[in-house]
Design an enzyme around this catalytic site. Structure first.
Site, PDB file in Angstrom:
ATOM      1  N   HIS A 384       0.809  -1.216   0.000  1.00  0.00           N
ATOM      2  CA  HIS A 384       0.000   0.000   0.000  1.00  0.00           C
ATOM      3  C   HIS A 384       0.847   1.274   0.000  1.00  0.00           C
ATOM      4  CE1 HIS A 384      -3.799   1.822  -0.126  1.00  0.00           C
ATOM      5  NE2 HIS A 384      -4.440   1.075   0.757  1.00  0.00           N
ATOM      6  N   ASP A 388      -2.160   1.809  -4.875  1.00  0.00           N
ATOM      7  CA  ASP A 388      -3.458   2.162  -4.301  1.00  0.00           C
ATOM      8  C   ASP A 388      -4.485   1.096  -4.635  1.00  0.00           C
ATOM      9  OD1 ASP A 388      -2.469   4.567  -3.300  1.00  0.00           O
ATOM     10  OD2 ASP A 388      -2.895   5.624  -5.177  1.00  0.00           O
TER      11      ASP A 388
END
Length: 412
Positions: A384, A388
């Site tokens: 992350h 995204d």
């Protein structure tokens, strides 16, 4: 005595130490020149060390699982011993020899009578034993021979049965239908298993994972795969993986952040133009990840052949170091055991890993009709810090479009 010290040589991979994963000799053994003496594991491969001289082994550098620095002593050999037996060094003085079962004492017993059970009376066959139907039924369910139970009075009662079970719980007794008892064992985490443990711990410690899963209708893909296999000739049989790799490679140009490696210490993400696809492969030693170089340049038949070749080499312990490193994206599959959903752990320093799950046939709506369809969940875990959720979801949708309309896999 002519003492020869065999020092661990530079294996040529820029490493500072290697792990002992197996000894082929022990202190006192006679060795010939070029005889294998140890297997040493680096981060990338296992290397067999051979004796450079003939003689008798005097001392080893350590135990299996220990690290040995490059240039330090691995084995000491007496080159003038000419095969004479040399006794290994005595154990440390603080080692306590384990007692035999007959010598073991039970602490906390007040007397000899406290730790001894009365001998079982032989009353003859169980049908001559005086016991109520309830006691007989319970004994039968537990697999207990009532002739082995010593009653406190004339009849075998539930209390007598309880006492028998309590005493025999530690004497190897088990009721009918029970699983066999297994002794505890300690297994040292060494070699490839230790590398896996270290890498997975580092991946979870450093990478904030998230996993996205979507369902894909692979009915047409499976139909196409059956047709291709029926006409494959002498080419390898196709599984879903080569077709999935083609779909991934065709989709990646629109999502370059997924085919990447992240150097978090330098704060640099390298987005790779070529797809070096890691294929997670289960071996007897543990999970290995051989790499298909430039997967984007191969067709489904070439991919199928390379997957087979690399998997066989990994399982036989013959994969080369360069075949086990440098992946930019990893694919992990359990095949028919793939479950409903997986949340794979990223192969650091990559930023994504893809996991197809098993194909299940279920009824689905097609317009107003209910038809049988073959469905497969596709999982992707991402870093992350770099990827995204929006990008991961859109990438899977792009792969899904190709797999649900498989003719697009072969269109220019």
């Amino acid at each position: 005595m002519a003492l020869f010290t065999f020092k661990l040589p530079d294996i040529g991979e820029g490493i500072s130490a290697a792990e002992i994963v197996a000894w082929h000799v022990k202190a006192g053994d006679h060795v010939e020149e070029d005889q294998p003496i140890a297997d040493m594991m680096t981060d990338k491969a296992t290397v067999e060390m051979e004796s450079p001289v003939t003689g008798t082994v005097l001392r080893l550098a350590g135990e299996v699982g220990d690290q040995v620095a490059i240039g330090s002593m691995l084995v000491e050999i007496d080159t003038e011993a000419e095969g004479e037996a040399v006794a290994p060094p005595p154990p440390p003085e603080n080692v306590i020899e384990a007692e035999t079962p007959g010598e073991r004492l039970i602490e906390g017993s007040g007397s000899d009578e406290a730790c001894a059970a009365p001998a079982a009376d032989q009353h003859g066959p169980a049908h001559h034993i005086l016991a109520s139907p309830a006691v007989r039924a319970r004994a039968k369910a537990l697999g207990v021979d009532l002739s082995q139970v010593k009653p406190a009075g004339e009849h075998v009662r539930h209390g007598d049965l309880d006492a028998f079970l309590l005493y025999n719980a530690g004497q190897g007794y088990r009721p009918a239908g029970a699983s066999a008892r297994r002794a505890d064992e300690q297994v040292k985490v060494i070699g490839l298993r230790r590398r896996i443990a270290e890498n997975m711990a580092a991946s979870k410690r450093h990478i904030p994972h998230f996993t996205y899963v979507d369902e894909i209708d692979v009915t047409e893909l499976e139909r196409l795969r059956d047709q291709l296999n029926a006409n494959r000739g002498d080419r390898p049989r196709l599984t879903v993986l080569p077709l999935l790799i083609v779909a991934i490679c065709r989709s990646l140009p629109g999502f370059p952040m997924l085919n990447a490696r992240y150097d978090d210490e330098a704060g640099v993400v390298t987005r790779h133009g070529s797809v070096h696809m890691g294929i997670a492969t289960q071996t007897d030693a543990g999970l290995m990840v051989p790499v298909i170089r430039d997967a984007q340049d191969s067709n489904v038949w070439q991919l199928a052949a390379e997957i087979t070749r690399l998997a066989e080499a990994a399982r036989a312990g013959q994969a080369k170091a360069e075949e086990l490193s440098g992946s930019t994206l990893t694919l992990t599959s359990l095949g028919p055991l793939g479950g409903v959903v997986t949340t794979p752990v990223i192969n650091r320093p990559e930023v994504a890993i893809i996991g197809p799950n098993r194909i299940i046939e279920r009824p689905v709506f097609r317009g107003k009709e209910i038809v049988a369809a073959k469905l497969m969940n596709l999982s992707i875990s991402c870093d992350h810090r770099v990827v995204d959720g929006w990008d991961a979801a859109n990438f899977v949708q792009a792969v899904r479009k190709l797999l649900e309309s498989p003719v697009l896999l072969f269109a220019d």
